[in-house]
Scaffold this motif. Sequence first.
Motif, PDB file in Angstrom:
ATOM      1  N   ALA A 100      67.140  43.978  28.149  1.00 42.29           N
ATOM      2  CA  ALA A 100      67.011  45.389  27.773  1.00 42.29           C
ATOM      3  C   ALA A 100      65.629  45.682  27.195  1.00 42.29           C
ATOM      4  CB  ALA A 100      68.104  45.764  26.773  1.00 42.29           C
ATOM      5  N   ALA A 101      65.095  44.759  26.393  1.00 39.73           N
ATOM      6  CA  ALA A 101      63.756  44.951  25.822  1.00 39.73           C
ATOM      7  C   ALA A 101      62.690  44.895  26.910  1.00 39.73           C
ATOM      8  CB  ALA A 101      63.492  43.884  24.760  1.00 39.73           C
ATOM      9  N   ASP A 102      62.859  44.000  27.877  1.00 38.04           N
ATOM     10  CA  ASP A 102      61.900  43.920  28.987  1.00 38.04           C
ATOM     11  C   ASP A 102      61.876  45.214  29.782  1.00 38.04           C
ATOM     12  OD1 ASP A 102      61.216  41.361  28.278  1.00 38.04           O
ATOM     13  OD2 ASP A 102      62.498  40.382  29.764  1.00 38.04           O
ATOM     14  N   LEU A 103      63.037  45.783  30.038  1.00 41.72           N
ATOM     15  CA  LEU A 103      63.081  47.040  30.785  1.00 41.72           C
ATOM     16  C   LEU A 103      62.436  48.164  29.985  1.00 41.72           C
ATOM     17  CD1 LEU A 103      64.014  48.534  33.309  1.00 41.72           C
ATOM     18  CD2 LEU A 103      66.162  49.009  32.148  1.00 41.72           C
ATOM     19  N   ASP A 104      62.622  48.186  28.676  1.00 42.61           N
ATOM     20  CA  ASP A 104      61.970  49.203  27.843  1.00 42.61           C
ATOM     21  C   ASP A 104      60.451  49.090  27.921  1.00 42.61           C
ATOM     22  OD1 ASP A 104      64.328  50.346  27.017  1.00 42.61           O
ATOM     23  OD2 ASP A 104      64.473  49.169  25.172  1.00 42.61           O
ATOM     24  N   ARG A 105      59.943  47.866  27.906  1.00 40.57           N
ATOM     25  CA  ARG A 105      58.492  47.676  28.012  1.00 40.57           C
ATOM     26  C   ARG A 105      57.982  48.133  29.378  1.00 40.57           C
ATOM     27  NH1 ARG A 105      59.518  43.031  24.718  1.00 40.57           N
ATOM     28  NH2 ARG A 105      59.980  41.767  26.560  1.00 40.57           N
ATOM     29  N   ILE A 106      58.718  47.819  30.422  1.00 41.51           N
ATOM     30  CA  ILE A 106      58.303  48.247  31.768  1.00 41.51           C
ATOM     31  C   ILE A 106      58.285  49.772  31.853  1.00 41.51           C
ATOM     32  CG2 ILE A 106      58.966  48.230  34.203  1.00 41.51           C
ATOM     33  CD1 ILE A 106      60.113  45.430  33.751  1.00 41.51           C
ATOM     34  N   ARG A 107      59.293  50.408  31.279  1.00 40.42           N
ATOM     35  CA  ARG A 107      59.354  51.873  31.338  1.00 40.42           C
ATOM     36  C   ARG A 107      58.269  52.524  30.490  1.00 40.42           C
ATOM     37  NH1 ARG A 107      65.956  52.877  31.533  1.00 40.42           N
ATOM     38  NH2 ARG A 107      66.051  52.950  33.820  1.00 40.42           N
ATOM     39  N   ASN A 108      57.909  51.928  29.376  1.00 39.96           N
ATOM     40  CA  ASN A 108      56.805  52.468  28.581  1.00 39.96           C
ATOM     41  C   ASN A 108      55.492  52.405  29.361  1.00 39.96           C
ATOM     42  OD1 ASN A 108      58.425  53.027  26.364  1.00 39.96           O
ATOM     43  ND2 ASN A 108      58.089  51.031  25.413  1.00 39.96           N
ATOM     44  N   ARG A 109      55.279  51.312  30.069  1.00 39.67           N
ATOM     45  CA  ARG A 109      54.070  51.203  30.881  1.00 39.67           C
ATOM     46  C   ARG A 109      54.116  52.153  32.068  1.00 39.67           C
ATOM     47  NH1 ARG A 109      54.037  44.554  30.936  1.00 39.67           N
ATOM     48  NH2 ARG A 109      53.612  44.279  28.690  1.00 39.67           N
ATOM     49  N   ALA A 110      55.309  52.337  32.634  1.00 39.80           N
ATOM     50  CA  ALA A 110      55.441  53.277  33.745  1.00 39.80           C
ATOM     51  C   ALA A 110      55.154  54.703  33.295  1.00 39.80           C
ATOM     52  CB  ALA A 110      56.845  53.175  34.346  1.00 39.80           C
ATOM     53  N   ASP A 111      55.511  55.032  32.067  1.00 41.04           N
ATOM     54  CA  ASP A 111      55.208  56.358  31.521  1.00 41.04           C
ATOM     55  C   ASP A 111      53.702  56.585  31.469  1.00 41.04           C
ATOM     56  OD1 ASP A 111      55.412  58.814  30.349  1.00 41.04           O
ATOM     57  OD2 ASP A 111      56.067  58.083  28.400  1.00 41.04           O
ATOM     58  N   ALA A 112      52.973  55.587  30.977  1.00 40.96           N
ATOM     59  CA  ALA A 112      51.510  55.703  30.926  1.00 40.96           C
ATOM     60  C   ALA A 112      50.915  55.765  32.329  1.00 40.96           C
ATOM     61  CB  ALA A 112      50.926  54.528  30.147  1.00 40.96           C
ATOM     62  N   VAL A 114      53.047  58.091  41.531  1.00 40.43           N
ATOM     63  CA  VAL A 114      53.782  58.903  40.557  1.00 40.43           C
ATOM     64  C   VAL A 114      55.284  58.816  40.826  1.00 40.43           C
ATOM     65  CG1 VAL A 114      54.210  61.255  39.780  1.00 40.43           C
ATOM     66  CG2 VAL A 114      51.879  60.476  40.117  1.00 40.43           C
ATOM     67  N   ALA A 115      55.663  58.876  42.099  1.00 47.33           N
ATOM     68  CA  ALA A 115      57.085  58.808  42.437  1.00 47.33           C
ATOM     69  C   ALA A 115      57.682  57.456  42.043  1.00 47.33           C
ATOM     70  CB  ALA A 115      57.272  59.055  43.934  1.00 47.33           C
ATOM     71  N   GLY A 116      56.938  56.365  42.274  1.00 43.13           N
ATOM     72  CA  GLY A 116      57.438  55.054  41.887  1.00 43.13           C
ATOM     73  C   GLY A 116      57.570  54.903  40.387  1.00 43.13           C
ATOM     74  N   ALA A 117      56.578  55.387  39.655  1.00 42.12           N
ATOM     75  CA  ALA A 117      56.649  55.312  38.192  1.00 42.12           C
ATOM     76  C   ALA A 117      57.796  56.162  37.656  1.00 42.12           C
ATOM     77  CB  ALA A 117      55.320  55.771  37.582  1.00 42.12           C
ATOM     78  N   ALA A 118      58.003  57.335  38.261  1.00 39.61           N
ATOM     79  CA  ALA A 118      59.107  58.182  37.828  1.00 39.61           C
ATOM     80  C   ALA A 118      60.453  57.544  38.138  1.00 39.61           C
ATOM     81  CB  ALA A 118      59.003  59.554  38.498  1.00 39.61           C
ATOM     82  N   ALA A 119      60.537  56.830  39.266  1.00 39.02           N
ATOM     83  CA  ALA A 119      61.785  56.145  39.608  1.00 39.02           C
ATOM     84  C   ALA A 119      62.099  55.044  38.604  1.00 39.02           C
ATOM     85  CB  ALA A 119      61.688  55.572  41.022  1.00 39.02           C
TER      86      ALA A 119
END
Length: 219
Positions: A64-76, A117-122
């Motif tokens: 769960a923590a790894d996915l949160d880190r990936i999503r934070n980077r995807a946001d940037a 952008v579409a990949g990061a949003a996904a």
Amino acid sequence: MPVITGRFAEARLYLRYCASLLHPGRILPTFADPTPYTGNLDHHQEADLALLIEEGRRQLDRQAADLDRIRNRADALATVSLALISAAVAKSADVLTHHGALVAAWAISCALAVLAVAGAAAVLAGRAVFGRMDTRLAAQGPRPTQKYLASGYIEQVSTGEETVRTFLTVFRDAVTLTVTSALIFLIVLACTLHGTTRTDRTERPCPTSTTCSQPAHPK
């Protein structure tokens, strides 16, 4: 979970993730099914089972923590990609007046940035599937409970590992698309500026009068 394999599996999976933005809530595909556990816990002592349960909890928390880190980077990354699209659109008036090859390169850069952008949003909005243990079901499960929980954690952790691996791959592909788009846009921008500078140098400066004449040669 649905699985995508075969030729160009990574590209097809990325496009599926991008298309998932039009169908929110669907379970996203992965590269492989979770690995089933075929071992036997009958020979394990209570201390061993307790250790397996503790490690299973830690692994689920880490996923769960790894996915949160990936999503934070995807946001940037989504923010950077949107800025790149804005810069490319702002230069469209200058680019469209040049050679067709330059216009095609600009269009490719814009398309890659949109895909990024579409990949990061996904990655941000996609439905991530993780294993979990339901306490109520565990209480109703077979005895001994400790052995049942240990077996459940062993089964569930592989689901989260596959999910994190797939989300990380999609994020990595989005980064690659953003970098490629930025490089192409920089080349297009350099060619545009070079063409404008060359045109300015070929134009002979003219005085404020409406006619220009060559200086008279001395006799």
